[in-house]
Design a protein around this motif. Sequence first.
Motif, PDB file in Angstrom:
ATOM      1  N   MET A 140      -9.243  17.204  -8.876  1.00 41.12           N
ATOM      2  CA  MET A 140      -9.097  15.993  -9.688  1.00 41.12           C
ATOM      3  C   MET A 140      -7.788  15.291  -9.325  1.00 41.12           C
ATOM      4  SD  MET A 140     -10.350  13.993 -12.013  1.00 41.12           S
ATOM      5  CE  MET A 140     -11.607  14.969 -12.854  1.00 41.12           C
ATOM      6  N   PRO A 141      -7.837  14.008  -8.926  1.00 41.09           N
ATOM      7  CA  PRO A 141      -6.623  13.312  -8.504  1.00 41.09           C
ATOM      8  C   PRO A 141      -5.739  12.947  -9.688  1.00 41.09           C
ATOM      9  CG  PRO A 141      -8.490  11.823  -8.425  1.00 41.09           C
ATOM     10  CD  PRO A 141      -9.036  13.174  -8.757  1.00 41.09           C
ATOM     11  N   ASP A 142      -4.463  12.739  -9.385  1.00 40.81           N
ATOM     12  CA  ASP A 142      -3.469  12.354 -10.378  1.00 40.81           C
ATOM     13  C   ASP A 142      -2.460  11.452  -9.670  1.00 40.81           C
ATOM     14  OD1 ASP A 142      -2.248  12.272 -12.825  1.00 40.81           O
ATOM     15  OD2 ASP A 142      -1.860  14.424 -12.962  1.00 40.81           O
ATOM     16  N   VAL A 143      -1.842  10.545 -10.405  1.00 42.80           N
ATOM     17  CA  VAL A 143      -0.868   9.653  -9.802  1.00 42.80           C
ATOM     18  C   VAL A 143       0.169   9.272 -10.844  1.00 42.80           C
ATOM     19  CG1 VAL A 143      -2.148   7.524 -10.310  1.00 42.80           C
ATOM     20  CG2 VAL A 143      -0.596   7.590  -8.353  1.00 42.80           C
ATOM     21  N   ARG A 144       1.418   9.062 -10.386  1.00 41.80           N
ATOM     22  CA  ARG A 144       2.513   8.646 -11.240  1.00 41.80           C
ATOM     23  C   ARG A 144       3.618   8.034 -10.388  1.00 41.80           C
ATOM     24  NH1 ARG A 144       1.223  12.978  -9.071  1.00 41.80           N
ATOM     25  NH2 ARG A 144       0.838  14.194 -10.957  1.00 41.80           N
ATOM     26  N   MET A 145       4.540   7.334 -11.034  1.00 41.12           N
ATOM     27  CA  MET A 145       5.662   6.742 -10.316  1.00 41.12           C
ATOM     28  C   MET A 145       6.816   7.738 -10.251  1.00 41.12           C
ATOM     29  SD  MET A 145       4.362   3.860  -9.570  1.00 41.12           S
ATOM     30  CE  MET A 145       5.806   3.121  -8.771  1.00 41.12           C
ATOM     31  N   VAL A 146       7.412   7.865  -9.066  1.00 36.83           N
ATOM     32  CA  VAL A 146       8.622   8.661  -8.867  1.00 36.83           C
ATOM     33  C   VAL A 146       9.590   7.813  -8.039  1.00 36.83           C
ATOM     34  CG1 VAL A 146       7.359  10.850  -8.971  1.00 36.83           C
ATOM     35  CG2 VAL A 146       7.788   9.776  -6.751  1.00 36.83           C
ATOM     36  N   LEU A 147      10.811   8.306  -7.914  1.00 43.77           N
ATOM     37  CA  LEU A 147      11.814   7.580  -7.129  1.00 43.77           C
ATOM     38  C   LEU A 147      12.060   8.296  -5.804  1.00 43.77           C
ATOM     39  CD1 LEU A 147      14.416   6.617  -9.876  1.00 43.77           C
ATOM     40  CD2 LEU A 147      12.582   5.214  -8.907  1.00 43.77           C
ATOM     41  N   LEU A 148      11.849   7.582  -4.725  1.00 41.88           N
ATOM     42  CA  LEU A 148      12.163   8.083  -3.388  1.00 41.88           C
ATOM     43  C   LEU A 148      13.684   8.154  -3.248  1.00 41.88           C
ATOM     44  CD1 LEU A 148      11.378   8.755  -0.417  1.00 41.88           C
ATOM     45  CD2 LEU A 148      11.448   6.283   0.001  1.00 41.88           C
ATOM     46  N   GLU A 199      14.464  -6.764  -4.514  1.00 46.59           N
ATOM     47  CA  GLU A 199      13.733  -6.268  -5.678  1.00 46.59           C
ATOM     48  C   GLU A 199      14.661  -6.165  -6.883  1.00 46.59           C
ATOM     49  OE1 GLU A 199      10.309  -5.191  -6.110  1.00 46.59           O
ATOM     50  OE2 GLU A 199      10.151  -6.414  -4.299  1.00 46.59           O
ATOM     51  N   PRO A 200      14.259  -6.664  -8.038  1.00 45.72           N
ATOM     52  CA  PRO A 200      15.141  -6.637  -9.206  1.00 45.72           C
ATOM     53  C   PRO A 200      15.319  -5.243  -9.809  1.00 45.72           C
ATOM     54  CG  PRO A 200      13.007  -7.576  -9.794  1.00 45.72           C
ATOM     55  CD  PRO A 200      13.020  -7.417  -8.305  1.00 45.72           C
ATOM     56  N   ASN A 201      14.332  -4.384  -9.662  1.00 43.24           N
ATOM     57  CA  ASN A 201      14.398  -3.048 -10.269  1.00 43.24           C
ATOM     58  C   ASN A 201      13.761  -2.006  -9.350  1.00 43.24           C
ATOM     59  OD1 ASN A 201      15.434  -3.649 -13.050  1.00 43.24           O
ATOM     60  ND2 ASN A 201      13.568  -4.883 -13.116  1.00 43.24           N
ATOM     61  N   ASP A 202      14.454  -0.885  -9.188  1.00 46.69           N
ATOM     62  CA  ASP A 202      13.901   0.305  -8.530  1.00 46.69           C
ATOM     63  C   ASP A 202      13.136  -0.001  -7.242  1.00 46.69           C
ATOM     64  OD1 ASP A 202      14.917   1.915 -10.565  1.00 46.69           O
ATOM     65  OD2 ASP A 202      13.099   1.706 -11.774  1.00 46.69           O
ATOM     66  N   PRO A 203      13.792  -0.505  -6.215  1.00 47.14           N
ATOM     67  CA  PRO A 203      13.100  -0.754  -4.943  1.00 47.14           C
ATOM     68  C   PRO A 203      12.575   0.525  -4.298  1.00 47.14           C
ATOM     69  CG  PRO A 203      15.469  -0.946  -4.665  1.00 47.14           C
ATOM     70  CD  PRO A 203      15.224  -0.855  -6.133  1.00 47.14           C
ATOM     71  N   ASN A 204      13.092   1.689  -4.744  1.00 42.36           N
ATOM     72  CA  ASN A 204      12.651   2.973  -4.190  1.00 42.36           C
ATOM     73  C   ASN A 204      11.545   3.615  -5.023  1.00 42.36           C
ATOM     74  OD1 ASN A 204      14.508   3.389  -6.303  1.00 42.36           O
ATOM     75  ND2 ASN A 204      15.103   5.410  -5.530  1.00 42.36           N
ATOM     76  N   ALA A 205      10.956   2.886  -5.968  1.00 42.27           N
ATOM     77  CA  ALA A 205       9.866   3.437  -6.768  1.00 42.27           C
ATOM     78  C   ALA A 205       8.606   3.566  -5.923  1.00 42.27           C
ATOM     79  CB  ALA A 205       9.603   2.553  -7.980  1.00 42.27           C
TER      80      ALA A 205
END
Length: 215
Positions: free
Chosen positions: A54-62, A37-43
């Motif tokens: 109410m659901p919510d979602v966002r990107m974080v880093l594992l 993966e070129p960027n952030d494989p742990n995203a």
Amino acid sequence: MTQPPRIIETEPRGGIFAGDDPFALAAAWLAEAERTEPNDPNAMALATADPDGMPDVRMVLLKEIEPAAEGGAFLFYTNYGSAKGRQLAANPRAAFVIHWKTLRRQIRARGLVEREEGPKADAYFASRSLASRVGAWASRQSEPLSSRAHLMAEAAKAGARFMGAPPRPPFWGGFRIRPLQIEFWADGAHRLHDRFRWTRQDPLSQEWTVTRLNP
């Protein structure tokens, strides 16, 4: 002593799906993705829900996959005052998906959440760059911001306050997701994908049921 995983399944698995430990399998897939993966494989896309559902979602880093010997979990860090932090405090359940385009694979999981506020959180915070540590103090994450200039001024004040050695803020730390379900997915020709779902009844149980799912 932690007992070795006990697997209940109807169909033997092989190839990239082989193994009796889903956390070791997830770690192996992540390690492979780190080479492609070129960027952030742990995203990972983290889903939560507010008190009204109410659901919510966002990107974080594992940041860590804790092994089965420690109960097995997926660990990330954030500001506890952020939207996700407040939602997890009110409803400590979460789901996530990690998708690797180069591998054509993904991992989905959902389970129960607990905070990590001990030495492990301190050690991770200390490993971050100085600018990131200062930024953690400066940002009131998810709250309205008047301007970027104001944010930079807050960062400058935090940097001067701690003289290059900011400690971990009391409002910042980790969340550990202890999954009740983990699904490993791999792309297949003609959309005939391979999917194996691991399920356990207790977040610390080492007894897993593995089921092949239709694509």
